[in-house]
Structures are given as structure tokens and as C-alpha cells.
Design a protein around this motif. Structure first.
Motif, PDB file in Angstrom:
ATOM      1  N   GLN A 182       0.901  -1.040   0.125  1.00 31.73           N
ATOM      2  CA  GLN A 182      -0.200   0.141  -0.006  1.00 31.73           C
ATOM      3  C   GLN A 182       1.152   1.596   0.464  1.00 31.73           C
ATOM      4  N   ALA A 183      -0.054   2.415  -0.393  1.00 34.00           N
ATOM      5  CA  ALA A 183       1.258   3.926  -0.057  1.00 34.00           C
ATOM      6  C   ALA A 183       1.681   3.533   1.359  1.00 34.00           C
ATOM      7  N   GLY A 184       2.577   4.256   0.553  1.00 27.19           N
ATOM      8  CA  GLY A 184       3.952   4.313   2.351  1.00 27.19           C
ATOM      9  C   GLY A 184       4.869   3.414   2.543  1.00 27.19           C
ATOM     10  N   ALA A 185       4.780   2.261   2.195  1.00 25.40           N
ATOM     11  CA  ALA A 185       5.081   1.236   2.731  1.00 25.40           C
ATOM     12  C   ALA A 185       6.704   1.381   2.588  1.00 25.40           C
ATOM     13  N   GLU A 186       7.447   0.796   3.638  1.00 25.01           N
ATOM     14  CA  GLU A 186       9.367   1.002   3.736  1.00 25.01           C
ATOM     15  C   GLU A 186       9.609  -0.407   3.625  1.00 25.01           C
ATOM     16  N   TYR A 187      10.140  -0.389   2.977  1.00 30.75           N
ATOM     17  CA  TYR A 187      11.429  -1.603   3.491  1.00 30.75           C
ATOM     18  C   TYR A 187      12.880  -2.078   3.638  1.00 30.75           C
ATOM     19  N   GLY A 188      12.731  -0.662   3.922  1.00 33.61           N
ATOM     20  CA  GLY A 188      14.718  -0.915   4.665  1.00 33.61           C
ATOM     21  C   GLY A 188      15.909  -0.839   3.635  1.00 33.61           C
ATOM     22  N   ARG A 189      16.534  -1.472   4.174  1.00 30.95           N
ATOM     23  CA  ARG A 189      17.972  -1.462   3.490  1.00 30.95           C
ATOM     24  C   ARG A 189      17.605  -2.428   2.246  1.00 30.95           C
ATOM     25  N   TRP A 190      16.241  -3.147   2.244  1.00 29.65           N
ATOM     26  CA  TRP A 190      16.090  -4.804   1.342  1.00 29.65           C
ATOM     27  C   TRP A 190      15.733  -3.950   0.545  1.00 29.65           C
ATOM     28  N   GLY A 191      14.614  -3.311   0.284  1.00 29.74           N
ATOM     29  CA  GLY A 191      13.860  -2.906  -1.078  1.00 29.74           C
ATOM     30  C   GLY A 191      12.751  -3.510  -0.855  1.00 29.74           C
ATOM     31  N   LYS A 192      11.703  -3.600  -1.991  1.00 26.84           N
ATOM     32  CA  LYS A 192      10.452  -4.222  -1.990  1.00 26.84           C
ATOM     33  C   LYS A 192      11.315  -5.350  -2.852  1.00 26.84           C
ATOM     34  N   ASP A 193      12.035  -5.075  -3.966  1.00 25.40           N
ATOM     35  CA  ASP A 193      12.263  -6.305  -5.161  1.00 25.40           C
ATOM     36  C   ASP A 193      12.531  -7.272  -4.176  1.00 25.40           C
ATOM     37  N   GLU A 194      13.502  -7.254  -2.801  1.00 26.70           N
ATOM     38  CA  GLU A 194      13.969  -8.046  -2.304  1.00 26.70           C
ATOM     39  C   GLU A 194      12.642  -8.645  -1.549  1.00 26.70           C
ATOM     40  N   PHE A 195      12.034  -7.867  -0.487  1.00 27.36           N
ATOM     41  CA  PHE A 195      10.676  -8.973   0.108  1.00 27.36           C
ATOM     42  C   PHE A 195       9.728  -9.923  -0.960  1.00 27.36           C
ATOM     43  N   LEU A 196       9.566  -8.770  -2.530  1.00 27.64           N
ATOM     44  CA  LEU A 196       9.012  -9.821  -3.042  1.00 27.64           C
ATOM     45  C   LEU A 196       9.593 -11.316  -3.466  1.00 27.64           C
ATOM     46  N   ARG A 197      10.658 -11.068  -3.286  1.00 28.95           N
ATOM     47  CA  ARG A 197      11.546 -12.823  -3.660  1.00 28.95           C
ATOM     48  C   ARG A 197      11.150 -13.634  -3.121  1.00 28.95           C
ATOM     49  N   ILE A 198      12.060 -13.107  -1.816  1.00 29.05           N
ATOM     50  CA  ILE A 198      11.326 -13.619  -0.490  1.00 29.05           C
ATOM     51  C   ILE A 198      10.035 -14.182  -0.547  1.00 29.05           C
ATOM     52  N   GLN A 199       8.866 -13.525  -0.734  1.00 30.62           N
ATOM     53  CA  GLN A 199       7.903 -13.564  -0.677  1.00 30.62           C
ATOM     54  C   GLN A 199       7.398 -15.112  -2.134  1.00 30.62           C
ATOM     55  N   ALA A 200       7.226 -14.912  -3.205  1.00 38.43           N
ATOM     56  CA  ALA A 200       7.801 -15.637  -4.210  1.00 38.43           C
ATOM     57  C   ALA A 200       8.252 -17.113  -3.751  1.00 38.43           C
ATOM     58  N   GLU A 201       9.042 -16.986  -2.991  1.00 40.56           N
ATOM     59  CA  GLU A 201       9.872 -18.250  -2.672  1.00 40.56           C
ATOM     60  C   GLU A 201       9.096 -19.237  -1.406  1.00 40.56           C
ATOM     61  N   ALA A 202       8.203 -18.669  -0.970  1.00 36.38           N
ATOM     62  CA  ALA A 202       7.058 -19.166   0.504  1.00 36.38           C
ATOM     63  C   ALA A 202       6.074 -19.632  -0.353  1.00 36.38           C
ATOM     64  N   GLN A 203       5.775 -18.804  -0.850  1.00 38.70           N
ATOM     65  CA  GLN A 203       4.561 -19.243  -1.965  1.00 38.70           C
ATOM     66  C   GLN A 203       4.641 -20.761  -2.671  1.00 38.70           C
ATOM     67  N   ALA A 204       6.269 -20.411  -3.941  1.00 38.05           N
ATOM     68  CA  ALA A 204       6.285 -21.865  -4.471  1.00 38.05           C
ATOM     69  C   ALA A 204       6.433 -23.045  -3.627  1.00 38.05           C
ATOM     70  N   ALA A 205       7.051 -22.444  -2.355  1.00 44.94           N
ATOM     71  CA  ALA A 205       7.146 -24.013  -1.116  1.00 44.94           C
ATOM     72  C   ALA A 205       5.542 -24.395  -0.126  1.00 44.94           C
ATOM     73  N   ARG A 206       5.016 -23.231  -0.583  1.00 47.26           N
ATOM     74  CA  ARG A 206       3.404 -23.635   0.072  1.00 47.26           C
ATOM     75  C   ARG A 206       3.548 -23.921   2.182  1.00 47.26           C
ATOM     76  N   ARG A 207       4.445 -22.132   2.342  1.00 50.53           N
ATOM     77  CA  ARG A 207       5.173 -22.188   3.465  1.00 50.53           C
ATOM     78  C   ARG A 207       3.756 -20.972   3.985  1.00 50.53           C
ATOM     79  N   GLY A 208       3.128 -21.585   5.847  1.00 52.14           N
ATOM     80  CA  GLY A 208       2.397 -20.523   5.880  1.00 52.14           C
ATOM     81  C   GLY A 208       1.315 -20.707   5.567  1.00 52.14           C
ATOM     82  N   ILE A 209       0.874 -19.384   4.824  1.00 53.31           N
ATOM     83  CA  ILE A 209      -0.223 -18.811   4.880  1.00 53.31           C
ATOM     84  C   ILE A 209      -0.445 -19.017   3.959  1.00 53.31           C
ATOM     85  N   TRP A 210       0.697 -19.675   2.648  1.00 52.73           N
ATOM     86  CA  TRP A 210       0.325 -20.086   1.601  1.00 52.73           C
ATOM     87  C   TRP A 210       0.482 -21.723   1.097  1.00 52.73           C
TER      88      TRP A 210
END
Length: 183
Positions: A106-134
Motif C-alpha cells: 500500500q501507499a507509504g510502504a517501507e522496506y528498509g535497506r533490503w528494498g521492495k524487490d527483495e521482499f517480493l523475491r522472498i515472498q515468491a519463495e515462500a509461495q512456491a514452497a507453500r509455507r505458512g499462509i500459502w
């Protein structure tokens, strides 16, 4: 000196508690305001408690959100070389890696030094592995969609003020009938 065994967190720490919103992630919504909890809300909170409760957590404060909460990047104290420049594991990324949260976009999202791309990459890994909410796939209602759905339902339904107003009017008319001087 406090006797920790007798200390009540709800009273003694009430003025020392700061609400913090974890930067970059959105967790499943718990039940509140009469709304049911989203799937995996309890599990997500349990994961966070098991990994952070009783541990030293450093928070890089970024800003306040629209609700007055502090948005921060929480990091666990590093095991080796604790100090000013050394940072431990970022809890937002660790929860994302475990699959218990999703990337907050959403607007105003903060990702720190890692950046949004790193957050999205890690989420994609969790989704592919069907971990947690995925666990059951990626076609889930996001926390943002859940909030929008309930916000829309609240806007459509008229508030109960009309019922309250009608009750008050009814009481006034009864008073006027039996106590004419109450006008």
C-alpha cells in the motif's frame, strides 16, 4: 527495583508500551470489531511470539502511520558481534520467509535497506514452497483485500443511529404524553 513476579504488564507497563507496525509486511487480520479472524491469523501471531518474545529486538524507526503507530524495521539482536553496525535477522523478512505474512504494497510502504524487490523475491519463495499462509496455494484473500471488504460492507450498511434516534423519539413522545411539562 521491581519484583517481576508481582508486576502486572497491563498496569505497570501501560505507559511504557509503544505500538509498532512491522515495516514491509502485512499479517492476516485477527478477530476484532466483531469481525472474524482471517485464516492463519493465530498461527502468524504465534510464530512472531515464539521468535521475538523475551528476546532483544532492535527497531529502526521509520515514521508514524495514519493510526499513530510507529512503523519500524524490527531486527533481532545479532548472535555474533553485537554492536552499532551489526544487525541481526530482520523479523519482517523472517516472517515473510516462513510464509506467515505477505508483502505490504500500500501507499507509504517501507522496506528498509533490503528494498521492495527483495521482499517480493522472498515472498515468491515462500509461495512456491507453500509455507505458512500459502499452504493451500496463492489464491488467498490478502489482508488488504480483507480490510477493503469489511470497509465496503460497513459503508453499505446504514449505521444503527437511525434505530437509536427512533428509540429516543419514542421515549420523548411517551414523556410528553404522561408528563406534559417535559416539553
Amino acid at each position: 527495583m521491581y519484583d517481576l513476579m508481582k508486576m502486572s504488564p497491563s498496569t505497570d507497563l501501560k505507559d511504557q508500551t509503544i505500538s509498532i507496525r512491522m515495516a514491509g509486511v502485512d499479517a492476516p487480520e485477527g478477530s476484532h470489531f466483531g469481525r472474524p479472524a482471517q485464516a492463519f491469523a493465530q498461527e502468524s501471531l504465534a510464530w512472531l511470539k515464539s521468535h521475538a518474545e523475551g528476546k532483544t529486538v532492535y527497531c529502526q524507526l521509520t515514521r508514524r502511520d495514519q493510526y499513530g503507530r510507529i512503523v519500524a524495521i524490527p531486527c533481532l539482536k545479532p548472535r555474533l558481534l553485537p554492536g552499532f553496525l551489526a544487525t541481526g535477522k530482520c523479523l519482517s523478512l523472517e516472517m515473510l520467509r516462513a510464509g506467515w505474512v505477505e508483502v505490504y504494497e500500500q501507499a507509504g510502504a517501507e522496506y528498509g535497506r533490503w528494498g521492495k524487490d527483495e521482499f517480493l523475491r522472498i515472498q515468491a519463495e515462500a509461495q512456491a514452497a507453500r509455507r505458512g499462509i500459502w499452504k493451500y496455494g496463492v489464491n488467498i484473500e490478502s489482508a488488504a483485500e480483507y480490510k477493503r471488504r469489511y470497509a465496503a460492507a460497513t459503508e453499505v450498511e446504514p449505521p444503527s443511529k437511525t434505530v437509536t434516534s427512533a428509540k429516543k423519539a419514542s421515549k420523548r413522545s411517551l414523556l410528553r404524553r404522561f408528563l406534559p411539562w417535559s416539553r
